[in-house]
Design a protein around this motif. Structure first.
Motif, short mmCIF file in Angstrom:
data_model
loop_
_atom_site.label_atom_id
_atom_site.label_comp_id
_atom_site.label_asym_id
_atom_site.label_seq_id
_atom_site.Cartn_x
_atom_site.Cartn_y
_atom_site.Cartn_z
N GLY A 232 0.79 -1.23 0.00
CA GLY A 232 0.00 0.00 0.00
C GLY A 232 0.82 1.27 0.00
N ASN A 233 2.12 1.18 0.17
CA ASN A 233 3.00 2.35 0.14
C ASN A 233 3.57 2.62 -1.25
OD1 ASN A 233 2.61 2.69 2.86
ND2 ASN A 233 4.60 1.89 3.46
N TYR A 234 3.11 1.86 -2.23
CA TYR A 234 3.66 1.98 -3.58
C TYR A 234 2.55 2.14 -4.61
CZ TYR A 234 8.22 0.50 -1.89
OH TYR A 234 9.41 0.43 -1.24
N ALA A 235 2.77 3.07 -5.53
CA ALA A 235 1.96 3.09 -6.74
C ALA A 235 2.45 1.94 -7.62
CB ALA A 235 2.13 4.42 -7.47
N MET A 236 1.58 1.52 -8.53
CA MET A 236 1.91 0.39 -9.40
C MET A 236 1.73 0.77 -10.86
SD MET A 236 2.81 -2.00 -7.33
CE MET A 236 2.88 -3.37 -8.51
N PHE B 65 4.97 2.69 -21.48
CA PHE B 65 3.97 2.79 -20.42
C PHE B 65 2.62 2.29 -20.92
CE2 PHE B 65 1.59 4.53 -16.97
CZ PHE B 65 0.49 5.16 -17.51
N VAL B 66 1.93 1.54 -20.05
CA VAL B 66 0.58 1.07 -20.37
C VAL B 66 -0.45 1.70 -19.43
CG1 VAL B 66 -0.95 -0.93 -20.47
CG2 VAL B 66 1.41 -1.11 -21.29
N ALA B 67 -0.21 1.55 -18.11
CA ALA B 67 -1.17 2.05 -17.13
C ALA B 67 -0.50 2.20 -15.77
CB ALA B 67 -2.37 1.11 -17.01
N THR C 92 -6.07 6.53 -11.59
CA THR C 92 -5.48 5.69 -12.63
C THR C 92 -5.17 6.55 -13.85
OG1 THR C 92 -7.66 5.10 -13.52
CG2 THR C 92 -6.69 3.62 -11.87
N ASP C 93 -4.28 6.02 -14.68
CA ASP C 93 -3.92 6.70 -15.92
C ASP C 93 -3.54 5.64 -16.94
OD1 ASP C 93 -1.70 9.51 -16.71
OD2 ASP C 93 -3.56 8.81 -17.60
N TYR C 94 -3.80 5.95 -18.23
CA TYR C 94 -3.57 4.97 -19.28
C TYR C 94 -2.88 5.59 -20.48
CZ TYR C 94 -7.06 2.33 -16.66
OH TYR C 94 -7.75 1.67 -15.67
N PHE D 73 -8.35 -1.26 -21.66
CA PHE D 73 -7.64 -1.85 -20.52
C PHE D 73 -8.08 -1.18 -19.23
CE2 PHE D 73 -3.46 -3.31 -22.79
CZ PHE D 73 -4.23 -3.97 -23.74
N THR D 74 -8.07 -1.95 -18.14
CA THR D 74 -8.40 -1.41 -16.82
C THR D 74 -7.39 -1.92 -15.80
OG1 THR D 74 -10.76 -1.36 -17.35
CG2 THR D 74 -10.15 -1.19 -15.03
N ILE D 75 -6.76 -1.00 -15.11
CA ILE D 75 -5.85 -1.37 -14.04
C ILE D 75 -6.59 -1.28 -12.71
CG2 ILE D 75 -4.94 0.99 -13.78
CD1 ILE D 75 -2.18 -0.27 -13.15
N SER D 76 -6.30 -2.22 -11.82
CA SER D 76 -6.92 -2.21 -10.50
C SER D 76 -5.95 -2.85 -9.51
CB SER D 76 -8.26 -2.94 -10.49
OG SER D 76 -8.09 -4.31 -10.85
N ARG D 77 -6.24 -2.72 -8.25
CA ARG D 77 -5.37 -3.31 -7.23
C ARG D 77 -6.21 -3.76 -6.05
NH1 ARG D 77 -1.02 0.92 -5.71
NH2 ARG D 77 -0.50 -0.58 -4.06
N ASP D 78 -5.69 -4.77 -5.36
CA ASP D 78 -6.29 -5.25 -4.13
C ASP D 78 -5.20 -5.20 -3.07
OD1 ASP D 78 -7.37 -6.66 -1.98
OD2 ASP D 78 -8.40 -8.09 -3.27
N ASN D 79 -5.24 -4.17 -2.24
CA ASN D 79 -4.17 -4.01 -1.26
C ASN D 79 -4.18 -5.09 -0.19
OD1 ASN D 79 -3.33 -1.80 -2.69
ND2 ASN D 79 -3.82 -0.28 -1.13
#
Length: 123
Positions: A29-33, A46-48, A57-59, A67-73
């Protein structure tokens, strides 16, 4: 620190794939991905990206709307849902971690990288 990307494979144009990147060894959780890709003979692009909280988010223009980027911390995992795939999406896809809040658009801004997973889209 380890980043393990998975989910790549061979798919026909118009199909979908979901990439996953599981991380360990640091506080996720301390990092962007970010997700990047590199096609044969081309530079890594770069993709996302997704912020630490997942709220931003950015693409790249080439994948926006597909495309959709997501995360589960809670699972220390970032995802890339790829729909309406095109042959030009064929590349090795890499996940990466960035200490900034929102994540860099440049691969030089990332601190840790996964090994990559190959996506091949046939026409």
């Amino acid at each position: 620190v380890q980043l393990q990307a998975s989910g790549g494979g061979l798919v026909q144009a118009g199909g979908s794939l979901r990439l996953s990147c599981a991380t360990s060894g640091l506080t996720f959780g301390n990092y962007a991905m970010g997700w990047f890709r590199q096609a044969p003979g081309k530079e890594r692009e770069f993709v996302a990206r997704i912020s630490r909280s997942g709220g931003s988010t950015d693409y790249a223009d080439s994948v926006k709307g597909r495309f959709t980027i997501s995360r589960d911390n809670s699972k220390n995992t970032v995802y890339l849902q790829m729909n309406s795939l095109k042959p030009e999406d064929t590349a090795v896809y890499y996940c990466a971690e960035d200490r900034s809040v929102y994540g860099s658009l440049s691969y030089g801004g990332y601190d840790y990288w996964g090994q990559g997973t190959l996506v091949t889209v046939s026409s």
